[in-house]
Design an enzyme around this catalytic site. Structure first.
Site, PDB file in Angstrom:
ATOM      1  N   PHE A 143       0.861  -1.186   0.000  1.00 56.75           N
ATOM      2  CA  PHE A 143       0.000   0.000   0.000  1.00 56.75           C
ATOM      3  C   PHE A 143       0.891   1.228   0.000  1.00 56.75           C
ATOM      4  CE2 PHE A 143      -4.547   1.078   1.158  1.00 56.75           C
ATOM      5  CZ  PHE A 143      -5.123   0.077   0.415  1.00 56.75           C
ATOM      6  N   HIS A 195      -8.536  11.524  -1.014  1.00 59.89           N
ATOM      7  CA  HIS A 195      -8.019  10.280  -1.592  1.00 59.89           C
ATOM      8  C   HIS A 195      -7.912  10.477  -3.102  1.00 59.89           C
ATOM      9  CE1 HIS A 195      -7.785   6.055  -2.714  1.00 59.89           C
ATOM     10  NE2 HIS A 195      -7.711   5.712  -1.440  1.00 59.89           N
ATOM     11  N   GLN A 238      -7.828  14.598   4.313  1.00 58.25           N
ATOM     12  CA  GLN A 238      -7.240  13.778   3.245  1.00 58.25           C
ATOM     13  C   GLN A 238      -8.186  13.659   2.049  1.00 58.25           C
ATOM     14  OE1 GLN A 238      -6.479   9.266   3.598  1.00 58.25           O
ATOM     15  NE2 GLN A 238      -4.456  10.178   3.510  1.00 58.25           N
ATOM     16  N   ARG A 252      -2.404  10.630   6.389  1.00 54.43           N
ATOM     17  CA  ARG A 252      -2.495   9.239   6.850  1.00 54.43           C
ATOM     18  C   ARG A 252      -2.091   8.275   5.747  1.00 54.43           C
ATOM     19  NH1 ARG A 252      -6.390   4.994   6.429  1.00 54.43           N
ATOM     20  NH2 ARG A 252      -7.839   6.320   5.301  1.00 54.43           N
ATOM     21  N   ARG A 298      -0.913   9.558  -0.519  1.00 54.66           N
ATOM     22  CA  ARG A 298      -2.167   9.985  -1.147  1.00 54.66           C
ATOM     23  C   ARG A 298      -2.189  11.473  -1.493  1.00 54.66           C
ATOM     24  NH1 ARG A 298      -6.363   6.471   2.586  1.00 54.66           N
ATOM     25  NH2 ARG A 298      -5.856   4.512   1.569  1.00 54.66           N
ATOM     26  N   LEU A 314     -15.373   5.588  -3.228  1.00 53.83           N
ATOM     27  CA  LEU A 314     -13.950   5.239  -3.224  1.00 53.83           C
ATOM     28  C   LEU A 314     -13.571   4.137  -4.207  1.00 53.83           C
ATOM     29  CD1 LEU A 314     -11.459   6.135  -1.465  1.00 53.83           C
ATOM     30  CD2 LEU A 314     -11.630   3.868  -0.463  1.00 53.83           C
ATOM     31  N   HIS A 374     -11.884  12.134   1.919  1.00 53.86           N
ATOM     32  CA  HIS A 374     -11.894  10.754   2.402  1.00 53.86           C
ATOM     33  C   HIS A 374     -11.731  10.619   3.904  1.00 53.86           C
ATOM     34  CE1 HIS A 374     -11.385   6.475   2.141  1.00 53.86           C
ATOM     35  NE2 HIS A 374     -10.155   6.506   2.610  1.00 53.86           N
ATOM     36  N   GLU A 399      -7.144   1.908  -2.900  1.00 54.38           N
ATOM     37  CA  GLU A 399      -5.724   1.937  -3.239  1.00 54.38           C
ATOM     38  C   GLU A 399      -5.206   0.529  -3.563  1.00 54.38           C
ATOM     39  OE1 GLU A 399      -3.837   4.646  -0.611  1.00 54.38           O
ATOM     40  OE2 GLU A 399      -1.942   3.579  -0.668  1.00 54.38           O
TER      41      GLU A 399
END
Ligand SMILES: Cc1cc2nc3c(=O)[nH]c(=O)nc-3n(C[C@H](O)[C@H](O)[C@H](O)COP(=O)(O)OP(=O)(O)OC[C@H]3O[C@@H](n4cnc5c(N)ncnc54)[C@H](O)[C@@H]3O)c2cc1C
Length: 603
Positions: free
Chosen positions: A121, A236, A234, A415, A309, A250, A380, A253
């Site tokens: 990730f 995304h 954040q 994050r 991100r 979403l 997000h 990822e």
């Protein structure tokens, strides 16, 4: 006013996502009586939507992984604004929390030799995310829910908390309403844990569901607690952008973790064009190496699609702004291309990414095993939130705890994917433990009947203004305004304008009216949510205006670089004596020498 229905617990947990359930289980294990409240049905929290996985240095797929690497990755991802103690505890305790979940019945995907499988990730040096296909959150919530219910935790579903109640400085309970019947409820409690999740509904394009209106952040603020880092929202990089009805949903990822690549309208893999200096050494410099990484080659470096991100989202915005976007204003995310590399690609994609396959097939009529997806940034996650003590999760108000997305500190300015689910487990557990101990040590406080009357009167005011403005209209304009003026790319003038608009919207929110009765009245619920949305929006705008630099998820067009002095402070928001929102900057606590060394070693 008729007395509300009343309940009494040692520990009240507000929110039944991963953090709330984990806190409730731990408080119950400490011997406390526990009630848990949620706005929707049990099992329908945000956590159930989590797709990609839980980050924990189990080292099952790559034995070079350990807590030190996870700690360093989290701090680098957060641009060193993180609460170092939380980052340390998180990295050390996440593996044990994942194993505990497994012992309670969670079935993870497996390695060939039967251990918990881990996937790559963004921002994680080694494959670290324990997962169940792309439905990890479902498995996590199912397991926690099952375990919690069997411990005898009392569950109050479809119940929204609107006020925290205090006895002097200390929180002693909460007041709310049942969504179905519209009746008021009083929860007397010796300690309260906030686990209410995020604020995504302050923006018009978001991956968050209707529940995430910043209630916990606003409840804490109203109770006198401090909020920190509220500028760090954040976005995304990959949300659906077409058709309009699904915009913001979403696209995990994990698609990129499994080898998906980002291309612009000219077919170019643009992420290779802009690799930040502090990630250069860890990032592949050619597509072949990136693919080898996705296949688990220990000697390959991660592809640039798996950079953090904030960076990927900005690169996508750049492509769109410079005229190389997809037809509906995003870019292309292609996983179908892996058929050039593996023979059974369509089956492999469906097995690894079943939800993504169905999501695109059903919502956009796109077969992702054949065609690329169109994607763009979506609001997000909230890095900012309630300021807590790293060890106990107590806020700056005695008896009030916070865990999960509503709390701040672990993630700093940005994050890493997968670090939220582990956050919920590690800090949900700690919040539950310390809340139960606080309850034992402090006993019950006094609930002031005048506070209950005032809370009920305020909640019913929208019914007195049947001809007032429709609350949905105010909510909608707030979301559009935040998206346009305090979004991914921020500018001084626009944020000043946002604060002016917010003052007007707040005045309008105070005049909204609703019709009908109290039973299942979504207009009334929206009218009450507005108070929370206004507080979090103002906190975001004020903190973002004050941070005159670009760092992590906070990007200023007028201050595009990092400012070293700003990298040493957290923004702190609290309510002033006259009810006004106050902002100050607090220096970051010093990082202990041994942790400094860990960061240096991992650079
Ligand atoms: C689509 C999607 C995919 C994601 N994938 C991942 C992933 O793979 N890995 C990862 O680490 N993170 C992921 N995340 C982020 C992660 O899921 C969330 O940050 C996390 O689940 C938040 O958990 P929580 O327990 O803090 O709150 P939530 O799960 O959001 O639960 C909040 C609870 O609070 C309740 N609540 C809210 N307000 C009130 C109120 N006023 N009164 C009573 N109850 C209230 C809600 O009803 C709910 O029960 C994803 C997020 C989304 C949206």
């Amino acid at each position: 006013m008729a007395a509300p229905e009343s309940m009494n617990y040692d520990v009240l947990v507000i929110g039944a996502g991963g953090a709330g359930l984990r806190a409730a289980i731990e408080a119950s294990a400490e011997g406390a009586s526990v009630g848990i409240v949620c706005k929707s049905l049990l099992g329908k929290a945000h956590t159930v939507m989590a797709e990609g996985g839980i980050a924990a240095a189990l080292a099952n797929v790559d034995d070079r992984d350990n807590w030190r690497v996870h700690f360093a990755d989290t701090m680098r991802g957060g641009q060193y604004l993180n609460n170092w103690r939380m980052a340390e505890l998180h990295a050390k305790e996440a593996p044990e929390c994942v194993r505990e979940l497994e012992a309670w019945g969670a079935l993870f995907d497996r390695t060939k030799d039967g251990r918990i499988m881990q996937r790559q990730f963004g921002g994680h040096k080694y494959p670290r995310l324990a997962h169940v296909g792309d439905r990890t959150g479902l498995e996590m919530i199912r397991t926690l829910q099952d375990h919690g219910v069997h411990r005898g935790i009392a569950v109050h579903m479809e119940c929204a908390v609107t006020n925290l109640l205090k006895d002097g400085d200390r929180v002693v309970g909460a007041f709310g309403y049942e969504r179905e019947r519209g009746r008021f409820v009083l929860f007397a409690a010796k300690a309260v844990v906030l686990a209410t999740g995020g604020i995504g509904r302050a923006y018009s394009v978001t991956s968050n569901s209707w529940e995430y209106t910043g209630d916990g952040q606003a409840l804490a603020y109203d109770a006198g607690a401090e909020l920190i880092d509220m500028e760090f929202v954040q976005f995304h990089p990959t949300g659906m952008i077409w058709p309009p009805s699904v915009r913001g949903i979403l696209v995990t990822e994990a698609v990129r973790g499994e080898g998906g690549v980002l291309r612009n309208s000219q077919g170019k893999r643009f992420m290779f064009d802009d690799i930040p200096a502090n990630y250069k050494a860890q990032t592949a410099d050619n597509p072949e190496e990136g693919w080898r990484y996705a296949q688990g080659d220990r000697n390959a470096r991660r592809p640039p699609e798996l950079l953090t991100r904030d960076h990927v989202a900005r690169c996508i915005m750049r492509e769109v702004r410079e005229g190389r976007g997809s037809p509906h204003g995003g870019v292309f995310l292609d996983i179908a291309w892996i058929k050039e590399k593996i023979p059974n690609a369509p089956e492999h994609i469906k097995k690894k990414l079943p939800s993504m396959y169905h999501q695109f097939k059903q919502l956009a009529d796109i077969d992702i095993t054949v065609e690329p997806m169109e994607v763009g940034p979506t609001t997000h996650y909230m890095m900012g939130g309630v300021r807590v003590d790293g060890d106990t999760q107590m806020s700056t108000v005695p008896g009030l705890y916070a865990a999960g997305e509503v709390a701040a500190g672990l993630h700093g300015a940005n994050r890493l994917g997968g670090n939220s689910l582990s956050d919920l487990l590690v800090f949900g557990r700690r919040a539950g433990r310390y809340a139960a101990r606080f309850a034992k040590e402090h006993g019950a406080g006094k609930i002031n009947p005048a506070d209950l009357d005032a809370a009920a009167r305020t909640a019913l005011e929208p019914f007195d203004r049947a001809s007032g403005e429709n609350p949905y209209q105010v909510q909608n304009q707030l979301q559009t305004m935040m998206q346009q003026l305090v979004g991914i790319v921020r500018r001084q003038g626009e944020m000043e304008q946002a604060l002016e608009e917010l003052a007007k919207l707040k005045a309008r929110a105070a005049r909204v009216g609703v019709v009908g009765n109290r039973e299942y009245n979504p207009g009334w619920h929206t009218a009450l949510d507005l108070h929370n949305l206004m507080i979090v929006s103002e906190a975001i705008a004020r903190s973002a205006l004050d941070r005159k630099e670009s760092r992590g998820a906070h990007f200023r067009d007028d201050y595009p670089d990092k400012e070293p002095a700003a990298g040493k402070v957290n923004s702190v928001i609290r309510r002033g004596p006259g009810g006004e929102m106050q902002l100050r900057r607090d220096p970051l606590p010093d990082l202990p020498a041994e942790l400094k060394q860990v960061i240096e070693e991992m650079k």
